[in-house]
Enzyme design. Structure first.
Site, PDB file in Angstrom:
ATOM      1  N   ASP A 201       1.062  -1.257   0.108  1.00 26.35           N
ATOM      2  CA  ASP A 201       0.359  -0.053   0.112  1.00 26.35           C
ATOM      3  C   ASP A 201       0.731   1.555  -0.006  1.00 26.35           C
ATOM      4  OD1 ASP A 201      -2.052  -1.896  -0.188  1.00 26.35           O
ATOM      5  OD2 ASP A 201      -2.744  -1.400   2.040  1.00 26.35           O
TER       6      ASP A 201
ATOM      7  N   SER B 221     -10.961  -7.942   8.394  1.00 28.85           N
ATOM      8  CA  SER B 221     -11.104  -7.523   9.845  1.00 28.85           C
ATOM      9  C   SER B 221     -10.857  -7.061  11.218  1.00 28.85           C
ATOM     10  CB  SER B 221      -8.861  -7.471   9.153  1.00 28.85           C
ATOM     11  OG  SER B 221      -8.599  -6.402   8.369  1.00 28.85           O
TER      12      SER B 221
ATOM     13  N   LYS C   2     -11.799  -5.801  -4.173  1.00 27.10           N
ATOM     14  CA  LYS C   2     -13.081  -5.400  -4.270  1.00 27.10           C
ATOM     15  C   LYS C   2     -14.175  -5.039  -4.205  1.00 27.10           C
ATOM     16  CE  LYS C   2     -10.671  -5.357   1.349  1.00 27.10           C
ATOM     17  NZ  LYS C   2      -9.733  -5.102   0.879  1.00 27.10           N
TER      18      LYS C   2
ATOM     19  N   GLY D 150       0.925  -6.157   5.530  1.00 27.21           N
ATOM     20  CA  GLY D 150       1.165  -4.651   4.642  1.00 27.21           C
ATOM     21  C   GLY D 150       2.194  -3.641   5.443  1.00 27.21           C
ATOM     22  N   ARG D 151       1.305  -2.777   6.555  1.00 23.24           N
ATOM     23  CA  ARG D 151       2.442  -2.415   7.200  1.00 23.24           C
ATOM     24  C   ARG D 151       3.051  -2.125   8.019  1.00 23.24           C
ATOM     25  NH1 ARG D 151      -2.170   1.730   9.213  1.00 23.24           N
ATOM     26  NH2 ARG D 151      -3.284  -0.784   9.027  1.00 23.24           N
TER      27      ARG D 151
ATOM     28  N   GLN E 235      -8.740  -0.847  11.906  1.00 23.40           N
ATOM     29  CA  GLN E 235      -7.865  -2.369  11.562  1.00 23.40           C
ATOM     30  C   GLN E 235      -7.399  -3.451  13.084  1.00 23.40           C
ATOM     31  OE1 GLN E 235      -6.902  -4.722   9.681  1.00 23.40           O
ATOM     32  NE2 GLN E 235      -5.786  -4.678   8.324  1.00 23.40           N
TER      33      GLN E 235
ATOM     34  N   LYS F  98       0.463  -7.982  -3.292  1.00 23.31           N
ATOM     35  CA  LYS F  98      -1.208  -7.254  -3.175  1.00 23.31           C
ATOM     36  C   LYS F  98      -1.161  -5.639  -3.624  1.00 23.31           C
ATOM     37  CE  LYS F  98      -4.034  -7.023   0.482  1.00 23.31           C
ATOM     38  NZ  LYS F  98      -4.089  -5.598   0.193  1.00 23.31           N
TER      39      LYS F  98
HETATM   40  O1  LIG Z   1     -10.719  -8.113   5.649  1.00 28.69           O
HETATM   41  C1  LIG Z   1      -9.463  -7.416   5.190  1.00 28.69           C
HETATM   42  C2  LIG Z   1      -9.296  -7.345   3.260  1.00 28.69           C
HETATM   43  C3  LIG Z   1      -8.891  -6.646   3.212  1.00 28.69           C
HETATM   44  N1  LIG Z   1      -7.064  -6.275   4.253  1.00 28.69           N
HETATM   45  C4  LIG Z   1      -6.148  -5.657   3.774  1.00 28.69           C
HETATM   46  O2  LIG Z   1      -4.701  -6.172   3.863  1.00 28.69           O
HETATM   47  C5  LIG Z   1      -3.913  -5.431   3.834  1.00 28.69           C
HETATM   48  C6  LIG Z   1      -3.440  -5.396   5.790  1.00 28.69           C
HETATM   49  O3  LIG Z   1      -2.974  -3.853   5.885  1.00 28.69           O
HETATM   50  P1  LIG Z   1      -1.710  -3.700   6.901  1.00 28.69           P
HETATM   51  O4  LIG Z   1      -1.203  -2.396   6.864  1.00 28.69           O
HETATM   52  O5  LIG Z   1      -1.419  -4.865   7.038  1.00 28.69           O
HETATM   53  O6  LIG Z   1      -2.895  -3.422   8.234  1.00 28.69           O
HETATM   54  C7  LIG Z   1      -4.745  -3.645   3.186  1.00 28.69           C
HETATM   55  O7  LIG Z   1      -4.096  -3.322   2.314  1.00 28.69           O
HETATM   56  C8  LIG Z   1      -5.985  -4.386   3.619  1.00 28.69           C
HETATM   57  O8  LIG Z   1      -7.105  -3.804   1.697  1.00 28.69           O
HETATM   58  C9  LIG Z   1      -7.850  -5.881   5.441  1.00 28.69           C
HETATM   59  O9  LIG Z   1      -6.993  -4.973   6.106  1.00 28.69           O
HETATM   60  N2  LIG Z   1      -8.401  -6.810   5.620  1.00 28.69           N
END
Ligand SMILES: O=c1ccn([C@@H]2O[C@H](COP(=O)(O)O)[C@@H](O)[C@H]2O)c(=O)[nH]1
Length: 468
Positions: free
Chosen positions: A248, A359, A303, A438-439, A418, A270
């Protein structure tokens, strides 16, 4: 009237009130069937319901040996009720979802441990709804060994129920129903043949399938019908990586640099391509090159959640032309099968991860939504690579991969909802096959080192799970 004539009258009446229809119908999971049964209409015909209750009472000589009746929700509830009123046998009722307040009971009604409960169901295909009901009743202490059903579709459900210790009594089979209707001139020979062929070629699978949690990735290849899932399982094994990077970032250069750095450690990269501020077509060309060089797949986490026609356009057209570079995409299930149909024509070279859970904190997805989304995924097994979820789902379906986001070391969440779990937890407790980070990686000072660390932790956790 003798019993057979009464059954025939019931079959014909059911046909007349549109409880049974013939033609080309789509089931709720998107498959085609030449015969559609909707016995919910019975509630509009109290005389027919009464007639049915007598048929049920006369079909089962040992009916009175049961202490209670339980209709499988929802269609069979009124049927069980009329039988209960007619015979004086009390009812119990199974809630479809646990109550989160009040008495928190899953089974309503008064009963004693060890009471014999007869299950009442309208139509049986695989028998799975009966099994779900029986599981809860047995857990509550009731004894269940028999079920009375109105229509057995003869697709293997009787056998599966028998394996779980349940004897099925059916008023009608699809074969008797159609022959009654043929005798009374309600259907023609062509329809009869179509239905017979349908029964033959649509038997529910009766194989002992090992839980996906216990299988190595390569051993799951024969179970999947989606070509991209097969390729992904191969990549995962070759690279010993079940890590998906959520890239991201905001510019093309950042994206390409990141892909080069972490490429050796991931099975999927992704993207959210619509957050790239300087997007141009060259970006996805370069990204594709890097993905081939480092042997990972590209997943556009768009999505999709619009009507089928718009999804088709969003997927193939516009500035991003997603279909030209992403082998994997994500879709919401809320639209129904239409959005999956919309991208299906690319199914030889496309895999969809269907969202069945999410999530974030306080999200609105309910357990019944998740259940329906899983059924939909099963109906599109050639297209679906797997599901995006947070808990161990589809355990008996090793052909589907579970992708779980929300993974980070040393954090429980961010300020915008999140929620995170650790790499070990996501594999061992939440049932993930592939974890999305991700982060946890993108914000690290050494992103390659962070990716390698997550890759090792996630891979070790999967190996531990298989061996446990
Ligand atoms: O339920 C969901 C579906 C998709 N995501 C995606 O995953 C990454 C998470 O990024 P982090 O930086 O690890 O928090 C992000 O691209 C979301 O769009 C999700 O988090 N939850």
């Amino acid at each position: 009237m003798d019993y057979q004539s009464r059954l025939k009258k019931f079959a014909v009446d059911l046909f007349k009130i549109d409880g049974i229809k013939f033609g080309e119908y789509k089931t709720k999971v998107g498959l085609m069937t030449p015969v559609y049964c909707d016995l919910r209409v019975l509630i509009s015909y109290p005389k027919l319901l009464d007639f049915l209750a007598n048929l049920i009472a006369d079909n089962l000589p040992n009916l009175k040996s049961h202490d209670s009746l339980c209709g499988v929700p929802y269609t069979a509830l009124p049927i069980a009720t009329v039988v209960s009123v007619k015979t004086g046998i009390p009812m119990v009722m199974r809630r479809q979802e646990k109550k989160y307040h009040g008495t928190k009971k899953l089974i309503e009604g008064h009963f004693n441990t060890g009471d014999k409960c007869l299950i009442v169901e309208d139509v049986v295909t695989s028998g799975s709804s009966i099994l779900e009901t029986v599981k809860d009743l047995r857990e509550a202490g009731l004894e269940c060994s028999e079920t009375i059903v109105l229509l057995n579709r003869e697709q293997g459900g009787e056998n599966l129920l028998k394996k779980s210790g349940i004897k099925m009594h059916a008023l009608l089979t699809l074969t008797t129903l159609i022959s009654f209707l043929k005798e009374e001139g309600c259907v023609d020979d062509v329809t009869v043949t179509k239905v017979q062929e349908y029964i033959k070629s649509n038997q529910v699978e009766d194989k002992e399938i090992q839980s996906r949690l216990k299988l190595q990735y390569t051993d799951r290849i024969p179970f999947t019908k989606n070509p991209v899932a097969k390729r992904l399982l191969k990549i995962i094994s070759e690279k010993q990586s079940n890590l998906c990077l959520a890239a991201d970032v905001l510019t093309g250069t950042e994206l390409l640099n990141l892909a080069e750095e972490v490429g050796p450690y991931i099975c999927i990269l992704k993207t959210h391509i619509d957050i790239i501020e300087d997007f141009n077509e060259n970006l996805t060309k370069h990204l594709k090159d890097i993905s081939q060089r480092h042997n990972f797949l590209l997943l556009e986490d768009r999505k999709f959640a619009d009507i089928g026609k718009v999804v088709q356009l969003q997927y193939t057209k516009g500035v991003f032309k997603i279909s030209s570079w992403a082998k994997l995409i994500t879709q919401h299930a809320i639209i129904g099968p239409g959005a999956l149909q919309a991208v299906k024509q690319n199914s030889e070279d496309l895999g969809v991860f269907l969202l069945t859970e999410i999530s974030t904190k306080d999200n609105l997805i309910s357990s019944s939504y998740t259940k329906a989304a899983l059924e939909m995924a099963e109906g599109f097994s050639h297209l679906i690579t797997g599901i995006v979820c947070q808990s161990p789902l589809f355990l008996d379906k090793p052909g589907f991969l579970q992708l779980t986001p929300g993974v980070k070391l040393n954090s429980i969440g961010d300020s915008l909802g999140q929620q995170y779990s650790s790499p070990e937890n996501v594999i061992l407790e939440r049932g993930a096959d592939i974890a999305v980070v991700g982060r946890g990686i993108t914000e690290a000072t050494d992103r390659a080192q962070a990716a390698e660390k997550y890759r090792n932790l996630l891979w070790e956790a999967y190996q531990k799970r298989v061996e446990m």
